[in-house]
Design a protein around this motif. Sequence first.
Motif, PDB file in Angstrom:
ATOM      1  N   GLU A 239       0.652  -1.442   0.161  1.00  0.00           N
ATOM      2  CA  GLU A 239       0.142   0.343  -0.061  1.00  0.00           C
ATOM      3  C   GLU A 239       0.958   1.510   0.220  1.00  0.00           C
ATOM      4  OE1 GLU A 239      -3.022  -0.665   3.547  1.00  0.00           O
ATOM      5  OE2 GLU A 239      -3.904  -2.016   2.080  1.00  0.00           O
TER       6      GLU A 239
ATOM      7  N   GLN B  57       1.066   3.576  -3.411  1.00  0.00           N
ATOM      8  CA  GLN B  57       0.636   5.483  -2.342  1.00  0.00           C
ATOM      9  C   GLN B  57       2.185   6.648  -3.298  1.00  0.00           C
ATOM     10  OE1 GLN B  57      -1.459   6.946  -1.300  1.00  0.00           O
ATOM     11  NE2 GLN B  57      -2.729   5.547  -0.843  1.00  0.00           N
TER      12      GLN B  57
ATOM     13  N   SER C 149      -2.010   7.292   6.935  1.00  0.00           N
ATOM     14  CA  SER C 149      -1.489   7.989   5.786  1.00  0.00           C
ATOM     15  C   SER C 149      -0.375   8.783   5.808  1.00  0.00           C
ATOM     16  CB  SER C 149      -2.654   8.706   4.787  1.00  0.00           C
ATOM     17  OG  SER C 149      -1.643   9.814   3.767  1.00  0.00           O
TER      18      SER C 149
ATOM     19  N   GLN D 206       2.270   4.833   6.294  1.00  0.00           N
ATOM     20  CA  GLN D 206       2.633   4.467   5.351  1.00  0.00           C
ATOM     21  C   GLN D 206       3.630   4.846   4.417  1.00  0.00           C
ATOM     22  OE1 GLN D 206      -1.013   4.529   2.664  1.00  0.00           O
ATOM     23  NE2 GLN D 206      -1.644   3.135   3.888  1.00  0.00           N
TER      24      GLN D 206
END
Length: 486
Positions: free
Chosen positions: A392, A396, A435, A438
């Motif tokens: 993931e 991004q 977020s 990540q």
Amino acid sequence: MKNTTPLLPGFHLSTLRRKPRAASQKLAEERARIREKSISQLCECLGSFIPAHELNPAPVGDFSRRRLFSKENTFWGFFSQVLDADGGCQEVVHRFQAFAAAKGAKAPSLSTAAYCNARSKLQLSSLENILLHTAAQLKMHPTSKYWLDRRVVVVDGTGLSMPDTQANQQVWPQPRNQLPGCGFPQARLCACFCLQTGALLSYRIGSRKIHELPLLRQQWQTFQPGDIFVGDKGFCSYYDVAQFRKREVDSVIPLARRHPVKDSEAMEVLGPDDLLIKWPKPQWNKQLSYTKEEWAELPDYLTLRQIKVTVKTPGFRVREFYIVTTLTDPNCYPADALADLYYQRWDVELYFRDLKTTLGMDILRCKSPEMVQKEILMHLIVYNCIRHLMLEAADQKGLMPRQLSVKASIQALRQWLPLLNRAVLKPAEQRRLVSLLQDAIAATVLPERRGRVEPRCVKRRPKPFRLMTKPRSVMQEALVTESPTC
């Protein structure tokens, strides 16, 4: 007339103006209460990768009652035990004490007996289903870019050791050249990985006396039509190449136990050091791992492609070797591309390094064969979940998963977990922190180090202790008898 009906539990009077709750609503409230007792940070960050129905309380038997060590809590406690640098059961109990104190509940005892007992009740079938679920999710991820639109499955084996108990020795005996009480049980793990995502697709465990080929044959259901199997010399087998071809799976393996075919003996010369050859069926003998009936069903010969690879990079141990493959079309699969694909096979060694060194699966801790299998399964589940986070994060930032570091991802996750608590954060803030996690994972990009050369030796000297050549009890008794008396 006044209603004298007694108010029994579960009954409802219309005068109370309260609607009865449906069975589904009661079940949802029960699950919510149990979920509140889980380790919320891990569940919030990685819970989407785990099938929730596998952690639901059982209707009867083990994990049917609401306890602190519920099935969900025990699973995430075991999960955190693998993820932690310490990896001990006492660390997990301390975490549950802190969790209970934060909830205002009575803190559990410092004894690890309750947690270990709950951990032993986790079913192997349930953990197997969770592992298969994580592997399937990684396969369906949109950023899983395959090699020439085909999934490549790399296979290899490795060794594991565990505590020296009689039960472990019976299942995974130690080497014969070691005296009883002086060695450790040794297991062999054969695993299939997706080359593009690094996901562990399947595995089998055997003793060190079992070759990797029989363990691979137990994982044939992992391969799907159109896959490409890549292995080392240990998997160069006529029988297995034929069986994979029967399942519409192509193979790319180095030549072993056969002499390379010369240009004059080839069916066709496809290019420089690139030949179309015939592999005759070997003669059957009793030492083969397949039956005479299975041997009779094999084709008389296989049409393969033999590619000679010359290693020009200085420092490599091998100067040249041969690759045999069922990918016989030189236009769709150029020789250089196949040589580069086999070069990428080294990534499977890095996957095992992530499991054994980074996650600590090299030396297991459990003392019974059943718990050893559960410990291995939990390591594989944690590994796949970390791969999910990396995939993931790579999506991004527009990176490839193999460009990110597993160790750096685990370090980032350990530091961010205390902040990820749904009980104190709003959903928008929760999504923002995930977020940022990540972003932290994607911040460490591994450099491409093709042609890297390192000596196969260690600089750190071992401590000058002699090896144990007798059982510990015998050596302890000798120390007591030899010690001077006061």
